[in-house]
Motif scaffolding. Structure first.
Motif, PDB file in Angstrom:
ATOM      1  N   ALA A   7      53.949  48.063 100.258  1.00  0.00           N
ATOM      2  CA  ALA A   7      53.961  47.136  99.135  1.00  0.00           C
ATOM      3  C   ALA A   7      54.366  45.744  99.606  1.00  0.00           C
ATOM      4  O   ALA A   7      54.882  45.565 100.703  1.00  0.00           O
ATOM      5  CB  ALA A   7      54.927  47.623  98.053  1.00  0.00           C
ATOM      6  N   ASP A  18      56.968  37.193  92.469  1.00  0.00           N
ATOM      7  CA  ASP A  18      57.324  38.387  91.702  1.00  0.00           C
ATOM      8  C   ASP A  18      58.725  38.315  91.110  1.00  0.00           C
ATOM      9  O   ASP A  18      58.977  38.837  90.028  1.00  0.00           O
ATOM     10  CB  ASP A  18      57.248  39.624  92.611  1.00  0.00           C
ATOM     11  CG  ASP A  18      55.861  39.816  93.197  1.00  0.00           C
ATOM     12  OD1 ASP A  18      54.911  39.932  92.404  1.00  0.00           O
ATOM     13  OD2 ASP A  18      55.726  39.842  94.432  1.00  0.00           O
ATOM     14  N   SER A  72      57.738  45.867  90.439  1.00  0.00           N
ATOM     15  CA  SER A  72      57.266  47.099  91.068  1.00  0.00           C
ATOM     16  C   SER A  72      58.454  47.959  91.473  1.00  0.00           C
ATOM     17  O   SER A  72      59.617  47.569  91.347  1.00  0.00           O
ATOM     18  CB  SER A  72      56.453  46.752  92.324  1.00  0.00           C
ATOM     19  OG  SER A  72      57.289  46.086  93.272  1.00  0.00           O
ATOM     20  N   THR A  73      58.158  49.136  91.980  1.00  0.00           N
ATOM     21  CA  THR A  73      59.221  49.995  92.519  1.00  0.00           C
ATOM     22  C   THR A  73      59.982  49.271  93.611  1.00  0.00           C
ATOM     23  O   THR A  73      61.221  49.340  93.678  1.00  0.00           O
ATOM     24  CB  THR A  73      58.610  51.298  93.070  1.00  0.00           C
ATOM     25  OG1 THR A  73      57.932  51.978  92.023  1.00  0.00           O
ATOM     26  CG2 THR A  73      59.696  52.206  93.647  1.00  0.00           C
TER      27      THR A  73
END
Length: 316
Positions: free
Chosen positions: A91, A142, A277-278
């Motif tokens: 990721a 992000d 996200s994770t």
């Protein structure tokens, strides 16, 4: 060809028989035979012939196999990525930060994230508040870790810690000789001040207004670390955040804790239209741990009594 046809064709090629392919795929032999016949009709060429009771691949089958292997490797890659999504592997995370949280908090957090997710990729940049807002709103980042408030309708802003003010002085300053730190006297010194949008600026202005002191303006800076540097070299008295103070070389600066000094939030900020996200949530969990660990240890400076006329009582 669909993925099932690719899978069966590849199994027949690798095992050399309908029986072997059926066993490999845990399906019936008639099912494999029907699918291969249908594939041959669909392609318009024979893929296998019988020779002396054995199944033999045609040249067309070998040509097709070479292309199928490319597709199969791509499918396997997609499956691997999908299987690792919940672990954050492979990721990416784009992290922004204000100046003081970029000194220790964010680098320490990134180091731990990379230990836990060695295949992840993180882009990091320390920016002014307005630039952080701009990139988050445009979904070009992000996550941001900020020590200053950010305000925009699409931003999800959450507090996960706090920082507080210290007074920074050059070693040997006369104010350090007193048994009780005199905040009013410190405010009458030449001051290292901040740009108006900084939280420190509002506190210092409040203190000056309460005491009717006209500030002796020295240097204006944009970060606590710059204020530490100015104070260390005698450019003026500075009021700095503890995150910047902890990152500064201790032998070059005297820091005085201000009892009841106001505290300010350390914030995680993201776009409401782009949930973390994770990997992002894991980053934040580790950031909370690192902030607590950083602030658990004393800065190594002495507190000089209770400030005469103390800071405002609105501090938390």
């Amino acid at each position: 060809m669909n993925l099932r046809q690719i899978e069966v064709f590849r199994a027949v090629m690798s095992t050399g028989s309908i029986t072997g392919a059926a066993r490999l795929l845990h399906v019936s032999q008639p099912g494999v035979s029907r699918l291969i016949r249908h594939l041959e009709l669909q392609l318009g060429v024979p893929l296998f012939v019988r020779a002396s009771g054995r199944l033999v691949a045609t040249p067309e089958a070998y040509t097709l196999e070479a292309e199928v292997e490319k597709v199969y490797r791509g499918v396997r890659h997609v499956q691997d990525v999908a299987a690792h999504l919940r672990f954050g592997a492979h990721a990416t995370l784009r992290v922004l930060s204000s100046a003081n949280t970029a000194l220790e908090l964010v680098p320490r957090t990134i180091a731990r994230v990379m230990q836990r997710f060695p295949n992840a990729q993180i882009a990091f940049e320390a920016l002014p508040t307005r630039e952080i807002v701009k990139l988050l709103v445009a979904e070009e980042a992000d996550l941001a870790i900020s020590s200053a408030p950010l305000d925009h309708p699409v931003l999800d802003v959450r507090e996960f810690g706090q920082w507080r003010l210290w007074c920074a002085l050059p070693p040997g300053h006369a104010l350090l000789a007193a048994k009780r730190f005199d905040l009013t006297a410190a405010l009458r010194e030449r001051l290292v001040l901040y740009s108006p949008e900084a939280p420190q600026s509002r506190v210092i202005d409040g203190w000056l207004g309460e005491r009717n002191i006209h500030p002796r303006r020295g240097v204006e800076v944009r970060s606590g670390y710059a204020a530490c540097a100015m104070a260390a070299h005698g450019a003026g008295v500075a009021f700095v955040d503890d995150l910047s103070a902890r990152a500064f070389r201790p032998e070059r600066l005297a820091l005085v804790a201000l009892p009841r000094a106001p505290r300010f939030p350390v914030l995680r900020v993201s776009n409401v239209h782009r949930p973390l996200s994770t990997l992002g949530e894991s980053f934040m969990a580790l950031a909370r741990e690192e902030l607590a660990a950083i602030q658990q240890h004393p800065i190594g400076r002495r507190t000089i009594g209770t400030p005469a006329g103390g800071p405002p009582r609105d501090g938390r």
